[in-house]
Design a protein around this motif. Structure first.
Motif, mmCIF file in Angstrom:
data_model
loop_
_atom_site.group_PDB
_atom_site.id
_atom_site.type_symbol
_atom_site.label_atom_id
_atom_site.label_comp_id
_atom_site.label_asym_id
_atom_site.label_seq_id
_atom_site.Cartn_x
_atom_site.Cartn_y
_atom_site.Cartn_z
ATOM 1 N N LEU A 231 -30.869 75.307 41.664
ATOM 2 C CA LEU A 231 -30.004 74.617 40.712
ATOM 3 C C LEU A 231 -28.868 74.028 41.548
ATOM 4 C CD1 LEU A 231 -29.256 73.863 37.824
ATOM 5 C CD2 LEU A 231 -28.182 76.089 37.565
ATOM 6 N N ILE A 232 -28.813 72.717 41.572
ATOM 7 C CA ILE A 232 -27.967 72.026 42.536
ATOM 8 C C ILE A 232 -26.838 71.296 41.810
ATOM 9 C CG2 ILE A 232 -28.076 70.503 44.570
ATOM 10 C CD1 ILE A 232 -30.379 72.602 44.502
ATOM 11 N N GLY A 233 -25.608 71.539 42.242
ATOM 12 C CA GLY A 233 -24.464 70.846 41.646
ATOM 13 C C GLY A 233 -24.107 69.630 42.473
ATOM 14 N N GLY A 234 -23.075 69.782 43.339
ATOM 15 C CA GLY A 234 -22.539 68.657 44.112
ATOM 16 C C GLY A 234 -23.597 67.818 44.807
ATOM 17 N N ALA A 235 -24.559 68.471 45.447
ATOM 18 C CA ALA A 235 -25.545 67.716 46.230
ATOM 19 C C ALA A 235 -26.512 66.922 45.345
ATOM 20 C CB ALA A 235 -26.325 68.662 47.145
ATOM 21 N N GLY B 252 -30.909 69.260 39.141
ATOM 22 C CA GLY B 252 -29.584 68.763 39.501
ATOM 23 C C GLY B 252 -28.657 68.779 38.301
ATOM 24 N N ASN B 253 -27.598 69.588 38.395
ATOM 25 C CA ASN B 253 -26.605 69.692 37.319
ATOM 26 C C ASN B 253 -25.414 68.800 37.686
ATOM 27 O OD1 ASN B 253 -24.663 70.489 35.485
ATOM 28 N ND2 ASN B 253 -24.352 72.529 36.405
ATOM 29 N N TRP B 254 -25.277 67.699 36.983
ATOM 30 C CA TRP B 254 -24.203 66.752 37.314
ATOM 31 C C TRP B 254 -22.835 67.245 36.861
ATOM 32 C CZ3 TRP B 254 -26.090 61.046 36.096
ATOM 33 C CH2 TRP B 254 -27.190 60.757 36.919
ATOM 34 N N ILE C 54 -20.425 78.781 44.110
ATOM 35 C CA ILE C 54 -20.537 77.526 43.368
ATOM 36 C C ILE C 54 -19.419 76.565 43.757
ATOM 37 C CG2 ILE C 54 -20.445 76.479 41.074
ATOM 38 C CD1 ILE C 54 -21.802 78.975 39.983
ATOM 39 N N GLY C 55 -19.801 75.446 44.310
ATOM 40 C CA GLY C 55 -18.831 74.404 44.659
ATOM 41 C C GLY C 55 -17.893 74.783 45.786
ATOM 42 N N THR C 56 -18.200 75.847 46.510
ATOM 43 C CA THR C 56 -17.276 76.329 47.543
ATOM 44 C C THR C 56 -17.747 76.006 48.954
ATOM 45 O OG1 THR C 56 -18.476 78.421 47.615
ATOM 46 C CG2 THR C 56 -16.562 78.310 46.144
ATOM 47 N N GLY D 218 -28.788 79.025 42.950
ATOM 48 C CA GLY D 218 -27.785 77.962 42.935
ATOM 49 C C GLY D 218 -26.490 78.421 43.565
ATOM 50 N N GLY D 219 -25.763 77.486 44.097
ATOM 51 C CA GLY D 219 -24.483 77.800 44.745
ATOM 52 C C GLY D 219 -24.459 77.165 46.115
ATOM 53 N N SER D 220 -23.906 75.932 46.185
ATOM 54 C CA SER D 220 -23.780 75.205 47.452
ATOM 55 C C SER D 220 -25.110 75.013 48.185
ATOM 56 C CB SER D 220 -22.740 75.881 48.362
ATOM 57 O OG SER D 220 -21.467 75.849 47.734
ATOM 58 N N VAL D 221 -26.174 74.772 47.426
ATOM 59 C CA VAL D 221 -27.441 74.419 48.081
ATOM 60 C C VAL D 221 -27.319 72.986 48.599
ATOM 61 C CG1 VAL D 221 -29.933 74.071 47.804
ATOM 62 C CG2 VAL D 221 -28.786 75.934 46.565
ATOM 63 N N LYS D 222 -27.691 72.811 49.856
ATOM 64 C CA LYS D 222 -27.624 71.495 50.498
ATOM 65 C C LYS D 222 -28.935 71.295 51.263
ATOM 66 C CE LYS D 222 -22.960 70.833 49.953
ATOM 67 N NZ LYS D 222 -22.807 71.551 48.702
ATOM 68 N N SER E 2 -21.749 79.675 34.910
ATOM 69 C CA SER E 2 -20.500 80.427 35.121
ATOM 70 C C SER E 2 -19.276 79.621 34.689
ATOM 71 C CB SER E 2 -20.359 80.877 36.571
ATOM 72 O OG SER E 2 -20.078 79.775 37.382
ATOM 73 N N GLU E 3 -19.376 78.278 34.751
ATOM 74 C CA GLU E 3 -18.225 77.492 34.265
ATOM 75 C C GLU E 3 -18.089 77.636 32.750
ATOM 76 O OE1 GLU E 3 -19.402 73.844 36.177
ATOM 77 O OE2 GLU E 3 -18.980 74.803 38.108
ATOM 78 N N ARG E 4 -19.187 77.734 32.042
ATOM 79 C CA ARG E 4 -19.127 77.967 30.596
ATOM 80 C C ARG E 4 -18.591 79.380 30.325
ATOM 81 N NH1 ARG E 4 -19.062 73.663 27.716
ATOM 82 N NH2 ARG E 4 -19.007 75.197 26.044
HETATM 83 P P1 PGA Z 1 -22.906 73.546 43.585
HETATM 84 O O1 PGA Z 1 -23.067 73.904 42.034
HETATM 85 O O2 PGA Z 1 -24.264 73.209 44.108
HETATM 86 O O3 PGA Z 1 -21.961 72.376 43.620
HETATM 87 O O4 PGA Z 1 -22.346 74.755 44.255
HETATM 88 C C1 PGA Z 1 -24.155 74.643 41.566
HETATM 89 C C2 PGA Z 1 -24.057 74.854 40.084
HETATM 90 O O5 PGA Z 1 -22.951 75.046 39.573
HETATM 91 O O6 PGA Z 1 -25.074 74.844 39.375
#
Ligand code: PGA
Length: 251
Positions: free
Chosen positions: A229-233, A8-10, A171-173, A208-212, A96-98
């Motif tokens: 690799l999970i962001g928002g969730a 989980g990437n906060w 990612i985050g979409t 990773g990328g909007s995994v829920k 990708s944000e970096r």
């Molecule tokens: P997301 O982010 O799950 O919110 O799409 C994933 C990530 O950036 O690692």
């Protein structure tokens, strides 16, 4: 056998309060997972100690970024050695944000990967194409090049490498790659790794990328997807632990 990992990437989210509540819950539930998944939390660096205190050994902890130097006059940066010293096991690199916001290149990723593995930590190296690249049919070649260049400094330390495929457009979409498309890219990454002389069958590849919770089962049942690799969730305790549960117990 490949490690199964849900990380989980906060990002720049969370607080001391979230560390207490969320990590307390996740560590209690992680103890009852019977599918062999390693649960990793990657909070903002300033909360690493709080997360480690709550994690109680049931969860691994990572850092979202490190500098490309060992130490010195680099105000605001932290080093791999410091991350190791603080109790981290993983470092995220090349997210990708970096790459997009901070201009990180594959060459910089390679420099950081070299320092990360030298410090005894494991690198979660992120790769992924933009929507434009996918629509132009370049997705596989872009990702292959990111893998080759980003890992160019790795020789014998492949055990310290995890690759995370994160299509930038997902990612985050709320859009996610289909399980079939993600599997195809993971298979392609594995063959690139093989071509580099790496023990490709032993390297964990995360998606990773909007995994829920509602798409994790399909993704994680693909043969070359070894975790997420999970962001928002990952900021919602029940959702994050549900994702960890979706790994088939038998694999
Ligand atoms: P997301 O982010 O799950 O919110 O799409 C994933 C990530 O950036 O690692």
């Amino acid at each position: 056998m490949r490690r199964k990992i849900v990380a989980g990437n906060w990002k720049m989210n969370g607080s001391k309060g979230l560390s207490e509540k969320l990590v307390g819950y996740v560590q209690a539930e992680a103890g009852s997972l019977d599918n062999g998944v390693e649960v990793v939390i990657i909070p903002p660096a300033i909360y690493i100690r709080d997360v480690l205190d709550q994690a109680d050994g049931a969860i691994s902890v990572g850092v979202q970024n490190v500098g490309q130097w060992q130490s010195g006059a680099y105000t605001g940066e932290i080093s791999s050695e410091m991350a190791k010293d603080s109790g981290c096991k993983y470092v995220l690199v090349g997210h990708s944000e970096r790459r997009q916001i901070f201009g990180e290149t594959d060459e910089l990723v390679a420099e950081k990967v070299a320092l990360i593995v030298a410090s005894g930590l494991a690198a979660i190296v992120c790769v992924g194409e933009t929507l434009e690249e996918r629509e132009s049919g370049l997705a596989e070649s872009v990702v292959a090049s990111q893998v080759r260049l980003g890992l160019s400094a790795v020789s014998g330390e492949w055990k310290s490498i995890v690759v995370a495929y994160e299509p930038v457009w997902a990612i985050g979409t709320g859009k996610t790659a289909t399980a079939e498309d993600a599997q195809a890219m993971h298979a392609s990454i594995r063959s690139v790794l093989k071509g580099m002389g790496a023990p490709a069958e032993e390297i964990s590849l995360l998606y990773g990328g909007s995994v829920k919770a509602d798409n994790a089962a399909a993704l994680f049942s693909e043969p070359d997807i070894d975790g997420g690799l999970i962001g928002g969730a990952s900021l919602v305790a029940e959702e994050f632990i549900s994702i960890c549960r979706y790994f088939p117990a038998s694999s």
